[in-house]
Design an enzyme around this catalytic site. Structure first.
Site, mmCIF file in Angstrom:
data_model
loop_
_atom_site.group_PDB
_atom_site.id
_atom_site.type_symbol
_atom_site.label_atom_id
_atom_site.label_comp_id
_atom_site.label_asym_id
_atom_site.label_seq_id
_atom_site.Cartn_x
_atom_site.Cartn_y
_atom_site.Cartn_z
ATOM 1 N N TYR A 158 0.836 -1.204 0.000
ATOM 2 C CA TYR A 158 0.000 0.000 0.000
ATOM 3 C C TYR A 158 0.871 1.255 0.000
ATOM 4 O O TYR A 158 0.703 2.163 -0.825
ATOM 5 C CB TYR A 158 -0.931 0.011 1.212
ATOM 6 C CG TYR A 158 -1.924 1.143 1.201
ATOM 7 C CD1 TYR A 158 -1.530 2.448 1.478
ATOM 8 C CD2 TYR A 158 -3.258 0.920 0.898
ATOM 9 C CE1 TYR A 158 -2.437 3.498 1.447
ATOM 10 C CE2 TYR A 158 -4.169 1.968 0.868
ATOM 11 C CZ TYR A 158 -3.744 3.247 1.145
ATOM 12 O OH TYR A 158 -4.646 4.284 1.101
ATOM 13 N N ASP A 159 1.813 1.321 0.924
ATOM 14 C CA ASP A 159 2.666 2.499 1.059
ATOM 15 C C ASP A 159 3.428 2.800 -0.223
ATOM 16 O O ASP A 159 3.513 3.948 -0.646
ATOM 17 C CB ASP A 159 3.654 2.303 2.214
ATOM 18 C CG ASP A 159 4.604 3.477 2.350
ATOM 19 O OD1 ASP A 159 4.112 4.619 2.490
ATOM 20 O OD2 ASP A 159 5.828 3.262 2.308
ATOM 21 N N MET A 160 3.948 1.775 -0.847
ATOM 22 C CA MET A 160 4.778 2.001 -2.027
ATOM 23 C C MET A 160 3.965 2.298 -3.276
ATOM 24 O O MET A 160 4.494 2.865 -4.231
ATOM 25 C CB MET A 160 5.699 0.809 -2.240
ATOM 26 C CG MET A 160 6.708 0.672 -1.106
ATOM 27 S SD MET A 160 7.957 -0.553 -1.417
ATOM 28 C CE MET A 160 8.932 0.287 -2.669
#
Length: 160
Positions: free
Chosen positions: A130-132
């Protein structure tokens, strides 16, 4: 009575001192719905299969490292978990349609199970994806995280 409550009803670590050491394994899965905006960036990456590359680097490879690190530190994240030395932690990430499927398999020789380590490993790998990928889209959904199977202890479990 819940196993993590003492006789007075207060939180307590389960005493595993009387248990016998056995081979313990667990596999957990997280499903990350990435959607077509992100999946269009999926490309072959040689011997490692397919990969999404962002300005932050290779998404799946980074998620595997993050999930492995998290599984090894589950006792720091979940208050009443025992500190375990894992013998193995393997995270695989495959794609199916617009989903990234994260599987985390852990094992140890010990007196307590490794379900939480597998669940934490799969969860953190999913959060790393998700973050990337959030620069591509915020329509990412971590759909589910669940235990798929475990061996050792009182009884084995396998989800079909």
């Amino acid at each position: 009575m819940f196993s993590h409550l003492n006789a007075e009803g207060n939180p307590a670590m389960v005493d595993v001192g009387g248990k016998t050491v056995s081979r313990r394994t667990a596999r957990a899965r997280s499903i990350v719905v990435l959607g077509p905006d992100i999946m269009q960036h999926l490309a072959p990456s040689g011997s490692t299969g397919t990969e999404i590359t962002t300005k932050k680097g290779p998404v799946f490879q980074t998620a595997i490292i993050a999930g492995t690190m998290a599984a090894k530190r589950t006792d720091v994240l979940i208050p009443l978990c025992h500190s375990l030395g894992l013998d193995n932690c393997q995270i695989t990430i495959t794609t199916e349609g617009t989903d990234a499927i994260v599987d985390c398999l852990v094992s140890t020789e010990g007196k307590t199970g490794v379900e939480m380590e597998a669940l934490v490993g799969a969860s953190v790998a999913a959060l790393t994806i998700y973050d990337m990928c959030k620069a591509f889209s915020h329509d990412i959904v971590i759909k589910e995280t669940r235990l798929m199977e475990k061996t050792g202890g009182k009884r084995d479990f396998r989800r079909e």
